[in-house]
Design a protein around this motif. Structure first.
Motif, PDB file in Angstrom:
ATOM      1  N   GLU A 215      -0.860   0.017   3.890  1.00  0.00           N
ATOM      2  CA  GLU A 215      -0.373   0.274   2.540  1.00  0.00           C
ATOM      3  C   GLU A 215       0.777  -0.662   2.184  1.00  0.00           C
ATOM      4  OE1 GLU A 215       0.764   4.348   2.264  1.00  0.00           O
ATOM      5  OE2 GLU A 215       2.168   4.269   3.937  1.00  0.00           O
ATOM      6  N   ALA A 216       0.996  -0.786   0.872  1.00  0.00           N
ATOM      7  CA  ALA A 216       2.061  -1.628   0.358  1.00  0.00           C
ATOM      8  C   ALA A 216       2.531  -1.073  -0.987  1.00  0.00           C
ATOM      9  CB  ALA A 216       1.583  -3.063   0.177  1.00  0.00           C
ATOM     10  N   ARG A 217       3.802  -1.289  -1.256  1.00  0.00           N
ATOM     11  CA  ARG A 217       4.372  -0.929  -2.554  1.00  0.00           C
ATOM     12  C   ARG A 217       4.701  -2.221  -3.277  1.00  0.00           C
ATOM     13  NH1 ARG A 217       9.578   0.592  -4.901  1.00  0.00           N
ATOM     14  NH2 ARG A 217       9.244   2.185  -6.495  1.00  0.00           N
ATOM     15  N   VAL A 218       4.013  -2.457  -4.405  1.00  0.00           N
ATOM     16  CA  VAL A 218       4.106  -3.745  -5.078  1.00  0.00           C
ATOM     17  C   VAL A 218       4.153  -3.550  -6.590  1.00  0.00           C
ATOM     18  CG1 VAL A 218       2.749  -4.793  -3.211  1.00  0.00           C
ATOM     19  CG2 VAL A 218       1.616  -4.152  -5.357  1.00  0.00           C
ATOM     20  N   SER A 219       4.553  -4.628  -7.265  1.00  0.00           N
ATOM     21  CA  SER A 219       4.566  -4.692  -8.722  1.00  0.00           C
ATOM     22  C   SER A 219       3.703  -5.862  -9.152  1.00  0.00           C
ATOM     23  CB  SER A 219       6.013  -4.877  -9.213  1.00  0.00           C
ATOM     24  OG  SER A 219       6.055  -5.225 -10.568  1.00  0.00           O
ATOM     25  N   ALA A 220       2.624  -5.598  -9.888  1.00  0.00           N
ATOM     26  CA  ALA A 220       1.722  -6.657 -10.330  1.00  0.00           C
ATOM     27  C   ALA A 220       2.364  -7.456 -11.469  1.00  0.00           C
ATOM     28  CB  ALA A 220       0.397  -6.067 -10.784  1.00  0.00           C
TER      29      ALA A 220
ATOM     30  N   GLY B 151      10.224  -4.081   5.383  1.00  0.00           N
ATOM     31  CA  GLY B 151      10.875  -3.715   4.131  1.00  0.00           C
ATOM     32  C   GLY B 151      11.661  -4.855   3.534  1.00  0.00           C
ATOM     33  N   PHE B 152      11.541  -6.061   4.117  1.00  0.00           N
ATOM     34  CA  PHE B 152      12.173  -7.272   3.597  1.00  0.00           C
ATOM     35  C   PHE B 152      13.664  -7.066   3.367  1.00  0.00           C
ATOM     36  CE2 PHE B 152       7.691  -7.078   2.256  1.00  0.00           C
ATOM     37  CZ  PHE B 152       7.216  -8.144   2.999  1.00  0.00           C
TER      38      PHE B 152
ATOM     39  N   LEU C 106      10.502  -8.827  -1.441  1.00  0.00           N
ATOM     40  CA  LEU C 106       9.884 -10.137  -1.292  1.00  0.00           C
ATOM     41  C   LEU C 106       9.268 -10.547  -2.619  1.00  0.00           C
ATOM     42  CD1 LEU C 106       8.478 -12.487   0.398  1.00  0.00           C
ATOM     43  CD2 LEU C 106       6.548 -10.884   0.595  1.00  0.00           C
ATOM     44  N   ASN C 107       9.553 -11.772  -3.052  1.00  0.00           N
ATOM     45  CA  ASN C 107       8.919 -12.328  -4.242  1.00  0.00           C
ATOM     46  C   ASN C 107       8.098 -13.541  -3.830  1.00  0.00           C
ATOM     47  OD1 ASN C 107      10.121 -10.925  -6.851  1.00  0.00           O
ATOM     48  ND2 ASN C 107      11.794 -11.147  -5.382  1.00  0.00           N
TER      49      ASN C 107
ATOM     50  N   TRP D  58       7.539  -3.248   0.140  1.00  0.00           N
ATOM     51  CA  TRP D  58       7.301  -3.096   1.579  1.00  0.00           C
ATOM     52  C   TRP D  58       5.816  -3.126   1.888  1.00  0.00           C
ATOM     53  CZ3 TRP D  58       4.283   1.159   1.873  1.00  0.00           C
ATOM     54  CH2 TRP D  58       4.546   2.264   1.065  1.00  0.00           C
ATOM     55  N   VAL D  59       5.516  -3.372   3.162  1.00  0.00           N
ATOM     56  CA  VAL D  59       4.152  -3.331   3.697  1.00  0.00           C
ATOM     57  C   VAL D  59       4.207  -2.547   5.002  1.00  0.00           C
ATOM     58  CG1 VAL D  59       2.171  -4.657   4.519  1.00  0.00           C
ATOM     59  CG2 VAL D  59       3.616  -5.586   2.694  1.00  0.00           C
ATOM     60  N   ARG D  60       3.233  -1.655   5.215  1.00  0.00           N
ATOM     61  CA  ARG D  60       3.205  -0.823   6.422  1.00  0.00           C
ATOM     62  C   ARG D  60       1.792  -0.726   6.985  1.00  0.00           C
ATOM     63  NH1 ARG D  60       6.721   3.932   3.487  1.00  0.00           N
ATOM     64  NH2 ARG D  60       8.733   2.825   3.512  1.00  0.00           N
TER      65      ARG D  60
END
Length: 255
Positions: A117-122, A15-16, A51-52, A247-249
């Motif tokens: 899975e991951a939660r990201v913003s393109a 979760g950075f 994370l960026n 985050w990444v899981r």
């Protein structure tokens, strides 16, 4: 059909939440055996639990004689190569590659089936693409298939919709065939969304925000590693160009 996480056990999560990258989980380089660790080093910052991954204005191309002007910041969860001068290395993205810097074998996270899975913003920069994909660890040449959870080109985003690439690429795996599709999603993908795939022995199912969006009826049957990155194809525009990852899981199937 929605995503059911009750059939899985969480085994990998970032979760950075710390200012430093967790090196027990990630290797901050992009295919370093083909170009070297220094040339392939990722640019990134971590703040407020995000994370960026960044492309900086003065960042050099990762391998200009092999990949032109392509700049990339990448985190991966494994690495492996043969000795310098050999053709033994992960992700043979073009013919005739030889190892420039030998990489000791490292397996941070190399699942064999499960839920990723991951939660990201393109980002909507027209020169950029963001992606999370998996490649075979490739300790044997045929263990080289790719599962792409998402790839999103900034040129294919609008305020209300976007195109997401997902699917399977075989590379040197004779048991796989190319099965890749681009799915239009009626959402602003510059906002945070959750991208997931269920990787099973008989196929792969893709989800966005827990909603089923695509399936393939084939599956790599060997350990794979994660590749999380932002690419810039040509320079231009404002810098830094940042790909935000909440985050990444990774989960293993219940027995």
């Amino acid at each position: 059909m929605g995503l059911d996480r009750s059939r899985y056990v969480l085994e990998f999560e970032d979760g950075f939440d710390h200012l430093e990258l967790d090196r027990t989980k990630w290797i901050p380089h992009y295919l370093p055996h083909w170009s070297g660790r220094e040339a392939s080093r990722a640019s990134y910052r971590i703040a407020d639990g995000v994370l960026n991954l960044a492309i900086e204005e003065d960042q050099p191309p990762w391998a200009p004689d092999l990949d032109g002007n392509l700049r990339v910041s990448n985190l991966q969860t494994g690495v492996f190569s043969g000795p310098v001068g050999s053709p033994i290395g992960q992700h043979q993205f073009r013919p005739g590659l030889t190892v420039r810097e030998e990489q000791p074998e490292q397996r941070r996270y190399t699942p064999h089936f499960g839920l990723i899975e991951a939660r990201v913003s393109a980002i909507d920069d027209p020169n950029c693409m963001v992606a999370l994909w998996m490649i075979g660890f490739e300790d044997r040449p045929e263990r080289s298939g790719e599962l792409c959870l998402f790839e999103i080109f900034g040129s294919e985003l609008t305020r209300n919709a976007g195109i997401v690439g997902m699917g399977v690429h075989p590379f040197a795996d004779p048991e796989l065939k190319d099965d890749f599709r681009k799915v239009r999603i009626e959402k602003d993908l510059r906002d945070f969304h959750t991208y997931s795939l269920e990787w099973m022995p008989d196929g792969v199912i893709f989800f966005i925000d827990d909603e089923h969006v695509a399936s393939v009826d084939q599956s790599p049957d060997y350990p794979m590693q994660l590749m999380l990155n932002v690419y810039e194809f040509q320079p231009g525009g404002a810098y830094p160009k940042e790909f935000a990852v909440d985050w990444v899981r990774g989960y293993r199937p219940l027995p």
